[in-house]
Enzyme design. Structure first.
Site, PDB file in Angstrom:
ATOM      1  N   ASP A  11       0.789  -1.255   0.000  1.00 19.22           N
ATOM      2  CA  ASP A  11       0.000   0.000   0.000  1.00 19.22           C
ATOM      3  C   ASP A  11       0.817   1.299   0.000  1.00 19.22           C
ATOM      4  O   ASP A  11       0.491   2.239   0.740  1.00 19.22           O
ATOM      5  CB  ASP A  11      -0.971   0.010   1.200  1.00 19.22           C
ATOM      6  N   LYS A 109      -7.056  -4.969  -2.987  1.00 16.04           N
ATOM      7  CA  LYS A 109      -7.815  -5.502  -1.846  1.00 16.04           C
ATOM      8  C   LYS A 109      -8.710  -4.411  -1.287  1.00 16.04           C
ATOM      9  O   LYS A 109      -8.452  -3.221  -1.481  1.00 16.04           O
ATOM     10  CB  LYS A 109      -6.853  -6.020  -0.769  1.00 16.04           C
ATOM     11  N   CYS A 154      -1.960  -2.792   7.645  1.00 19.11           N
ATOM     12  CA  CYS A 154      -1.901  -3.742   6.531  1.00 19.11           C
ATOM     13  C   CYS A 154      -0.615  -4.580   6.507  1.00 19.11           C
ATOM     14  O   CYS A 154      -0.656  -5.756   6.146  1.00 19.11           O
ATOM     15  CB  CYS A 154      -2.132  -3.013   5.213  1.00 19.11           C
TER      16      CYS A 154
HETATM   17  C1  VGL Z   1      -4.614   0.616   5.696  1.00 18.51           C
HETATM   18  C2  VGL Z   1      -6.186   1.532   7.084  1.00 18.51           C
HETATM   19  C3  VGL Z   1      -7.136   1.425   6.102  1.00 18.51           C
HETATM   20  C4  VGL Z   1      -3.199   0.188   5.493  1.00 18.51           C
HETATM   21  C5  VGL Z   1      -5.571   0.488   4.710  1.00 18.51           C
HETATM   22  O1  VGL Z   1      -2.749   0.112   4.332  1.00 18.51           O
HETATM   23  O2  VGL Z   1      -2.511  -0.063   6.511  1.00 18.51           O
HETATM   24  N1  VGL Z   1      -4.938   1.131   6.874  1.00 18.51           N
HETATM   25  N2  VGL Z   1      -6.824   0.903   4.926  1.00 18.51           N
END
Ligand code: VGL
Ligand code: ZN
Length: 201
Positions: A11, A109, A154
């Site tokens: 991410d 995702k 994540c």
């Molecule tokens: C994430 C919160 C919401 C992450 C993704 O990538 O850690 N955290 N969505």
């Protein structure tokens, strides 16, 4: 490195970097190191948080509830986030400095409106698979190195699932940054250590 190893970059998207909707402090500082690490791995996988605009993890979908508060979902407790990584928006794009060419797989995702997906392996009900396990097993990949954002969400959920599934999992903390919500960083560090995830710098 050998064929059985993969680098999983979690991410590294605009919304998780400074100026983004769910900015992680110093999130962009890890990018040069991640780019350099890619040269050391035969397989590079990128994950991409990829939500519909009406995703249930967004506080905006829960009138009266503030971002970063908790709610109860059918599958358990869930943090309510600011709207982030909406499919097709600039915030959902990879940070422009992140090298994406070496990636063999881009795994999206969180694309189902009713369920969040922190882990690259399972959605937050801990049972709906993303398909990553099958991809890795059919390719004979057994050792995984995790880097990216956010360490305590994540990255941690992914590394914990990897260990639970029997992969050899390692997190390079120096190539991660954390959100750190109500002690989440300490809690997830302990959980990863207890699960046998190698925590390195
Ligand atoms: C994430 C919160 C919401 C992450 C993704 O990538 O850690 N955290 N969505
Ligand atoms: Zn998200």
């Amino acid at each position: 490195m050998q064929d059985q190893e993969a680098l999983i970059v979690v991410d590294v998207q605009n919304d998780f970097c400074p100026g983004g909707a769910l900015a992680v402090a110093e999130g962009d500082l890890i990018i040069p190191r991640i780019n350099a690490l890619m040269d050391d791995f035969a397989t590079v996988i990128l994950t991409q948080d990829w939500h519909p605009a009406d995703h249930r993890s967004f506080a905006s979908q829960h009138p009266g509830q503030a971002p970063f508060s908790m709610t109860q979902m059918p599958y358990g407790p869930q943090v309510l986030w600011p709207d982030h990584c909406v499919q097709g928006t600039a915030g959902a794009a990879f940070h422009p400095d992140l090298q994406t060419e070496p990636a063999q797989l881009v795994l999206r995702k969180g694309f189902r409106a009713g369920i969040d997906s922190y882990s690259a392996f399972f959605e937050n009900d801990k049972t709906t698979p993303t398909g990553l396990e099958g991809y890795l097993r059919t390719r004979g990949i057994q050792r995984l190195t995790f880097v990216g954002l956010a360490l305590d969400f994540c990255v941690a959920y992914s590394a914990l699932d990897a260990a639970r599934l029997g992969f050899q999992a390692r997190v390079l903390e120096g190539a991660c940054r954390a959100i750190d919500l109500d002690g989440s960083l300490d809690a997830q560090r302990s959980a990863m250590q207890a699960a046998g995830v190698a925590m390195e710098n």
